[in-house]
Motif scaffolding. Structure first.
Motif, mmCIF file in Angstrom:
data_model
loop_
_atom_site.group_PDB
_atom_site.id
_atom_site.type_symbol
_atom_site.label_atom_id
_atom_site.label_comp_id
_atom_site.label_asym_id
_atom_site.label_seq_id
_atom_site.Cartn_x
_atom_site.Cartn_y
_atom_site.Cartn_z
ATOM 1 N N MET A 1 -6.097 -4.668 11.887
ATOM 2 C CA MET A 1 -6.730 -5.524 12.718
ATOM 3 C C MET A 1 -6.594 -6.412 13.081
ATOM 4 S SD MET A 1 -9.305 -6.684 10.818
ATOM 5 C CE MET A 1 -9.473 -6.386 9.402
ATOM 6 N N ALA A 2 -5.555 -6.097 13.113
ATOM 7 C CA ALA A 2 -4.781 -7.383 14.443
ATOM 8 C C ALA A 2 -4.909 -6.876 15.434
ATOM 9 C CB ALA A 2 -3.203 -7.837 13.866
ATOM 10 N N SER B 1 -7.513 -4.559 16.654
ATOM 11 C CA SER B 1 -8.621 -5.461 17.110
ATOM 12 C C SER B 1 -8.564 -6.116 17.803
ATOM 13 C CB SER B 1 -9.541 -4.978 16.327
ATOM 14 O OG SER B 1 -9.280 -3.368 15.184
ATOM 15 N N MET C 1 -4.115 -1.854 7.653
ATOM 16 C CA MET C 1 -6.087 -2.335 7.548
ATOM 17 C C MET C 1 -5.527 -3.290 8.314
ATOM 18 S SD MET C 1 -7.338 -2.295 4.109
ATOM 19 C CE MET C 1 -8.695 -0.845 3.558
ATOM 20 N N CYS C 2 -3.995 -4.083 7.621
ATOM 21 C CA CYS C 2 -3.987 -5.858 8.497
ATOM 22 C C CYS C 2 -3.572 -5.509 9.717
ATOM 23 C CB CYS C 2 -2.416 -6.160 7.636
ATOM 24 S SG CYS C 2 -3.519 -7.278 6.282
#
Lengths: 232, 178
Positions: free
Chosen positions: A152-153, A155, A148-149
């Motif tokens: 996120m980064a 995105s 997920m991280c």
């Protein structure tokens, strides 16, 4: 936050103009010089500005329509799948915790491909779908997984191929070469995405950001048995 | 050399996209003209939708600038912004960008309108806007959608990437157009 900034700009601006009405602070010396001119200028400026805002937005209609029309063709013809196929080998290496055949990998690839095409409206649902699929693989439901991280980064620093809205704004403002920013934007997002990936990989190993160990899993969360695939 | 590659990418991107996407769609059996028109209809909505945001930001920036407050801020921060070669006028964009996409677009539009799209400030603002994201919004929506509260290193990683994106935009603009 944005409320504070917006209000702050107006309040500070009007205050500065009001002070300017009383004293003149040009040339580094303060002189008592009562005048209403700064506040009158401020009013004229605001009216001129908001008129520009509307002109600009109307000028944007043509290019936005052109772009969204092309993007509709791209979407309906399945062009995303082609890009998805191209980025897959890289994605498998960036998300080692996600099994290749798991639906999470598919939706991640689609979300990143849509982001690259700048499909704003279609990209968000794909990204949320990817988050849900990754959450199924996540052992601690309230804690972000490594995948997920990374997502996120990637995105937030998304590689943009065509920044259509900005090109439109530039064209509406009569730029002699509205699209000259495409190359620089691709380069700058390339750099920031590389940094995002490196930072994520480095930070996830730090003690304060480490993913909780399997041992506490049973205590914190009863849903461990739901998870599948490779786990740390 | 480096510069001419970037210029070539900028010049070729739009013509290539305009010709390749419809050809690809046609080969996939799409009624390309009709599909295009369906998509193009949304263009008007997008432009209309941003008007309130543009008006809000244009008004605030106009007040801030005509009053002279912008000059004070630019002057006060010039030692910092000067270090990386960023004109002070672009700094409000750097603050707004991670918080609000429409707010940042408003600032870019205002800079492009005031300083001209082909000025250094206009170009830098455009490139910065294109190469960064509304980080806090994305974080809130993505994590919120799956009720994740401990975001671990996502925020520091994303903000570092944002900062690098902004500095890259400044440096690249100065190298290519400076």
């Amino acid at each position: 936050m944005i409320n504070i900034i917006w209000l702050g700009m107006i309040v500070i601006g009007v205050s500065v103009a009001s002070i300017d009405c009383l004293i003149d602070f040009t040339n580094g010396t303060l002189t008592w010089n009562p005048s209403l001119v700064p506040l009158v200028d401020l009013t004229t400026g605001v009216f001129e500005s908001v008129k520009f805002a509307v002109t600009l937005a109307i000028g944007l209609v043509g290019i936005m329509s052109l772009w969204l029309g092309l993007m509709k063709i791209a979407e309906k013809s399945g062009l995303i799948q082609i890009i998805a196929r191209a980025v897959k080998p890289v994605m498998i290496r960036l998300f080692p915790d996600i099994p290749v055949e798991h639906p999470a990998m598919g939706s991640l690839i689609m979300a990143i491909a849509a982001g690259m095409l700048g499909l704003g409206n279609s990209a968000t649902p794909l990204a949320l779908k990817a988050m849900q699929e990754m959450q199924k693989l996540n052992k601690f439901k309230e804690t972000a997984s490594n995948a997920m991280c990374m997502f996120m980064a990637m995105s937030t620093s998304s590689v943009t191929i065509i920044p259509a809205t900005i090109i439109g704004i530039r064209a509406a403002a009569n730029s002699s070469n509205a699209s000259e920013i495409i190359g620089p934007v691709i380069l700058a997002t390339g750099i920031s995405t590389t940094v995002a990936i490196i930072m994520t990989k480095l930070l996830e190993k730090l003690p304060r950001y480490r993913y909780p160990e399997q041992a506490d899993a049973q205590e914190q969360d009863g849903s461990v048995e739901l998870t599948t695939g490779k786990e740390e | 050399m480096f510069q001419s590659i970037l210029n070539a990418i900028s010049a070729l991107a739009i013509p290539l996209i305009i010709v390749l996407i419809p050809i690809y769609g046609y080969r996939k059996g799409l009624k390309v003209y009709e599909v295009f028109v369906v998509g193009a209809k949304e263009g008007f909505d997008v432009a209309l939708r941003i008007i309130p945001y543009l008006v809000a930001i244009f008004a605030a920036i106009s007040v801030f600038r005509t009053s002279g407050a912008m000059n004070v801020l630019t002057w006060a921060l010039s030692p910092v912004t000067g270090l990386i070669g960023m004109p002070g006028e672009v700094l409000p964009l750097a603050f707004m960008r991670p918080l609000s996409g429409s707010g940042a677009l408003g600032i870019v539009s205002e800079l492009v309108q005031t300083h001209g799209p082909d000025s250094t400030i206009g170009r830098m603002a455009s490139i910065m806007m294109g190469s960064t994201e509304t980080t806090f919004y994305v974080l809130a929506v993505y994590f919120g959608s799956v009720s994740v509260t401990n975001s671990r290193h996502a925020v520091p990683a994303a903000l570092t990437a944002d900062l690098v994106g902004m500095i890259s935009a400044v440096v690249i603009t100065n190298i290519i157009f400076g």
